[in-house]
Design a protein around this motif. Structure first.
Motif, PDB file in Angstrom:
ATOM      1  N   LYS A 153     -84.964 -52.020 -15.855  1.00 49.88           N
ATOM      2  CA  LYS A 153     -83.591 -52.045 -16.361  1.00 49.88           C
ATOM      3  C   LYS A 153     -82.862 -50.750 -16.020  1.00 49.88           C
ATOM      4  N   LYS A 154     -83.575 -49.638 -16.058  1.00 46.85           N
ATOM      5  CA  LYS A 154     -82.982 -48.358 -15.669  1.00 46.85           C
ATOM      6  C   LYS A 154     -82.515 -48.416 -14.221  1.00 46.85           C
ATOM      7  N   TYR A 155     -83.307 -49.023 -13.372  1.00 49.56           N
ATOM      8  CA  TYR A 155     -82.965 -49.190 -11.962  1.00 49.56           C
ATOM      9  C   TYR A 155     -81.751 -50.106 -11.802  1.00 49.56           C
ATOM     10  N   TRP A 156     -81.702 -51.182 -12.599  1.00 49.78           N
ATOM     11  CA  TRP A 156     -80.536 -52.066 -12.529  1.00 49.78           C
ATOM     12  C   TRP A 156     -79.254 -51.293 -12.847  1.00 49.78           C
ATOM     13  N   GLY A 157     -79.317 -50.464 -13.867  1.00 48.31           N
ATOM     14  CA  GLY A 157     -78.129 -49.751 -14.304  1.00 48.31           C
ATOM     15  C   GLY A 157     -77.744 -48.592 -13.408  1.00 48.31           C
ATOM     16  N   ASP A 158     -78.725 -48.027 -12.696  1.00 46.07           N
ATOM     17  CA  ASP A 158     -78.478 -46.848 -11.865  1.00 46.07           C
ATOM     18  C   ASP A 158     -79.427 -46.898 -10.668  1.00 46.07           C
ATOM     19  N   PRO A 159     -79.075 -47.666  -9.634  1.00 44.07           N
ATOM     20  CA  PRO A 159     -79.991 -47.891  -8.512  1.00 44.07           C
ATOM     21  C   PRO A 159     -80.060 -46.725  -7.522  1.00 44.07           C
ATOM     22  N   THR A 160     -80.440 -45.577  -8.039  1.00 44.32           N
ATOM     23  CA  THR A 160     -80.574 -44.395  -7.195  1.00 44.32           C
ATOM     24  C   THR A 160     -81.902 -44.441  -6.445  1.00 44.32           C
ATOM     25  N   PRO A 161     -82.024 -43.675  -5.359  1.00 46.45           N
ATOM     26  CA  PRO A 161     -83.316 -43.601  -4.667  1.00 46.45           C
ATOM     27  C   PRO A 161     -84.446 -43.164  -5.597  1.00 46.45           C
ATOM     28  N   GLU A 162     -84.125 -42.295  -6.547  1.00 44.89           N
ATOM     29  CA  GLU A 162     -85.152 -41.819  -7.475  1.00 44.89           C
ATOM     30  C   GLU A 162     -85.639 -42.946  -8.380  1.00 44.89           C
ATOM     31  N   ASN A 163     -84.714 -43.730  -8.917  1.00 45.24           N
ATOM     32  CA  ASN A 163     -85.111 -44.842  -9.782  1.00 45.24           C
ATOM     33  C   ASN A 163     -85.817 -45.941  -8.996  1.00 45.24           C
ATOM     34  N   ARG A 164     -85.438 -46.105  -7.742  1.00 45.33           N
ATOM     35  CA  ARG A 164     -86.122 -47.070  -6.883  1.00 45.33           C
ATOM     36  C   ARG A 164     -87.559 -46.615  -6.631  1.00 45.33           C
ATOM     37  N   ALA A 165     -87.709 -45.341  -6.297  1.00 46.45           N
ATOM     38  CA  ALA A 165     -89.054 -44.798  -6.053  1.00 46.45           C
ATOM     39  C   ALA A 165     -89.914 -44.860  -7.307  1.00 46.45           C
ATOM     40  N   GLY A 166     -89.271 -44.806  -8.472  1.00 47.20           N
ATOM     41  CA  GLY A 166     -90.011 -44.883  -9.725  1.00 47.20           C
ATOM     42  C   GLY A 166     -90.672 -46.219  -9.969  1.00 47.20           C
ATOM     43  N   LEU A 167     -90.319 -47.230  -9.163  1.00 49.25           N
ATOM     44  CA  LEU A 167     -90.920 -48.563  -9.301  1.00 49.25           C
ATOM     45  C   LEU A 167     -91.950 -48.852  -8.219  1.00 49.25           C
ATOM     46  N   HIS A 168     -92.175 -47.914  -7.320  1.00 53.70           N
ATOM     47  CA  HIS A 168     -93.122 -48.154  -6.234  1.00 53.70           C
ATOM     48  C   HIS A 168     -94.532 -48.463  -6.736  1.00 53.70           C
ATOM     49  N   PHE A 169     -94.852 -47.947  -7.919  1.00 54.03           N
ATOM     50  CA  PHE A 169     -96.196 -48.181  -8.466  1.00 54.03           C
ATOM     51  C   PHE A 169     -96.468 -49.664  -8.682  1.00 54.03           C
ATOM     52  N   LEU A 170     -95.406 -50.469  -8.799  1.00 57.26           N
ATOM     53  CA  LEU A 170     -95.585 -51.894  -9.079  1.00 57.26           C
ATOM     54  C   LEU A 170     -96.246 -52.648  -7.932  1.00 57.26           C
ATOM     55  N   VAL A 171     -96.259 -52.060  -6.734  1.00 57.78           N
ATOM     56  CA  VAL A 171     -96.852 -52.756  -5.590  1.00 57.78           C
ATOM     57  C   VAL A 171     -98.139 -52.084  -5.118  1.00 57.78           C
ATOM     58  N   ASP A 172     -98.671 -51.155  -5.880  1.00 57.81           N
ATOM     59  CA  ASP A 172     -99.916 -50.522  -5.446  1.00 57.81           C
ATOM     60  C   ASP A 172    -101.117 -51.366  -5.893  1.00 57.81           C
ATOM     61  N   PRO A 173    -102.271 -51.176  -5.273  1.00 64.63           N
ATOM     62  CA  PRO A 173    -103.434 -52.035  -5.564  1.00 64.63           C
ATOM     63  C   PRO A 173    -103.840 -52.043  -7.031  1.00 64.63           C
ATOM     64  N   LYS A 174    -103.745 -50.898  -7.686  1.00 63.21           N
ATOM     65  CA  LYS A 174    -104.137 -50.832  -9.097  1.00 63.21           C
ATOM     66  C   LYS A 174    -103.249 -51.736  -9.955  1.00 63.21           C
ATOM     67  N   SER A 175    -101.948 -51.730  -9.683  1.00 59.68           N
ATOM     68  CA  SER A 175    -101.019 -52.556 -10.457  1.00 59.68           C
ATOM     69  C   SER A 175    -101.219 -54.038 -10.168  1.00 59.68           C
ATOM     70  N   THR A 176    -101.487 -54.365  -8.906  1.00 63.67           N
ATOM     71  CA  THR A 176    -101.693 -55.774  -8.554  1.00 63.67           C
ATOM     72  C   THR A 176    -102.904 -56.332  -9.286  1.00 63.67           C
ATOM     73  N   ARG A 177    -103.982 -55.580  -9.264  1.00 66.01           N
ATOM     74  CA  ARG A 177    -105.179 -56.030  -9.986  1.00 66.01           C
ATOM     75  C   ARG A 177    -104.916 -56.093 -11.486  1.00 66.01           C
ATOM     76  N   TRP A 178    -104.194 -55.115 -12.016  1.00 66.45           N
ATOM     77  CA  TRP A 178    -103.874 -55.087 -13.444  1.00 66.45           C
ATOM     78  C   TRP A 178    -103.137 -56.360 -13.865  1.00 66.45           C
ATOM     79  N   GLN A 179    -102.264 -56.865 -13.017  1.00 69.83           N
ATOM     80  CA  GLN A 179    -101.517 -58.072 -13.384  1.00 69.83           C
ATOM     81  C   GLN A 179    -102.452 -59.246 -13.656  1.00 69.83           C
ATOM     82  N   TYR A 180    -103.560 -59.295 -12.955  1.00 68.21           N
ATOM     83  CA  TYR A 180    -104.521 -60.373 -13.160  1.00 68.21           C
ATOM     84  C   TYR A 180    -105.426 -60.109 -14.364  1.00 68.21           C
ATOM     85  N   GLU A 181    -105.821 -58.870 -14.563  1.00 68.94           N
ATOM     86  CA  GLU A 181    -106.837 -58.567 -15.580  1.00 68.94           C
ATOM     87  C   GLU A 181    -106.270 -58.323 -16.965  1.00 68.94           C
ATOM     88  N   ASN A 182    -105.069 -57.794 -17.059  1.00 72.31           N
ATOM     89  CA  ASN A 182    -104.513 -57.446 -18.361  1.00 72.31           C
ATOM     90  C   ASN A 182    -104.379 -58.688 -19.245  1.00 72.31           C
TER      91      ASN A 182
END
Length: 299
Positions: A153-182
């Motif tokens: 939501k922060k990114y929606w309200g202020d789509p700066t490069p910094e806020n965009r980079a703050g979401l990069h973790f969502l596509v890393d291997p740890k997050s992908t696996r977490w989506q299945y296991e959590n």
């Protein structure tokens, strides 16, 4: 002599096909007789039609089951994000074109995660086509957007490069696996190839920007929630909710509000996480069979 019953998966094998839609190659999985009632399966993030790999043959005896990959996902085309606008409106455009290309005029929709806004946008365009809904951790109410969504939501309200980079973790291997296991009590039920296959797609050059563009575009779905809800109230599609109640992304809070607008809704809260089909696939399949047999008109 005892008669031998041929399983549906043998009589109606899964076909893996590609069709041209709006200049893109759209990959899809399909099984079941062409004359059978259709179920359109719409996948979520970060996966593809692969999430339905077990459900499709399970349902193929009674239904024609069709599951496309969106652009940028799975085996479909992945144009550069500077040349193609990755928005939910465009995902709906492609899905609409896909439905037209296959000649699907009436169908039940199974919507999960990203599949919900894609499918509901499609329903707004062609409400007469939607015979029923199967909702699995797919949101249409603001009550379903809790803590997980705060940085988005922060990114929606202020789509700066910094806020965009703050979401990069969502596509890393740890997050992908977490989506299945959590939220899953017994992780030994999970097939590890699921998150490995998803990660291969996410790791393709250019896919990070595609996913970040879609994260930004998800904000355009929220203002449409009242229109989605108006569709529910006006057309009253019979709706089966099979929701992983331990999901942190689309938590259980998102399921009850559907009952405000739908008169014919059946809800089952499952003791699992985001990808409920991985642990409760047989239960979900059986509930779909029973629900569609009793709640939708014969063709």
């Amino acid at each position: 002599m005892t008669a031998v019953t041929t399983p549906a998966s043998t009589r109606f094998p899964v076909h893996y096909r590609t069709v041209q839609v709006n200049g893109l190659d759209i990959f899809y999985r399909e099984a079941g007789p062409e004359s059978a009632p259709v179920i359109l399966l719409l996948h979520g993030f970060p996966t593809s039609s692969n999430m339905f790999r077990n459900l499709i043959p399970r349902l193929a005896g009674q239904f024609r089951v069709v599951a496309p990959d969106y652009p940028g996902f799975g085996q479909s085309s992945m144009p550069n994000h500077k040349e193609y606008s990755y928005t939910f409106e465009n995902l709906a455009n492609v899905t609409d074109g896909f439905v037209h290309a296959l000649g699907l005029t009436r169908f039940a929709m199974y919507v999960m995660d990203y599949g919900a806004p894609v499918g509901y946008r499609l329903a707004l365009r062609h409400p007469e086509r939607v015979q029923a809904l199967i909702v699995q951790n797919g949101n249409a109410y603001e009550e379903g957007l809790l803590e997980f969504w705060d940085p988005i939501k922060k990114y929606w309200g202020d789509p700066t490069p910094e806020n965009r980079a703050g979401l990069h973790f969502l596509v890393d291997p740890k997050s992908t696996r977490w989506q299945y296991e959590n939220g899953v009590a017994d992780t030994s039920l999970l097939d590890p190839t699921t998150w490995l296959v998803d990660q291969v797609g996410l790791d393709r050059p250019g896919n990070l920007d595609i996913q970040m563009d879609l994260m930004l575009s998800y904000g355009t779905n929220v203002p449409l929630y009242p229109e989605f809800q108006a569709f529910f109230r006006q057309y009253q599609p019979p709706t089966l909710i099979v929701w992983g109640k331990n999901d942190y992304i689309f938590p259980a809070d998102g399921a009850p509000p559907y009952q405000r607008d739908l008169k014919h809704v059946e809800t089952h809260m499952l003791d699992t996480g985001h990808f409920a089909l991985e642990t409760h696939g047989e239960e979900i399949a059986a509930r779909i069979e029973l629900f569609l047999a009793t709640r939708t008109p014969a063709r």
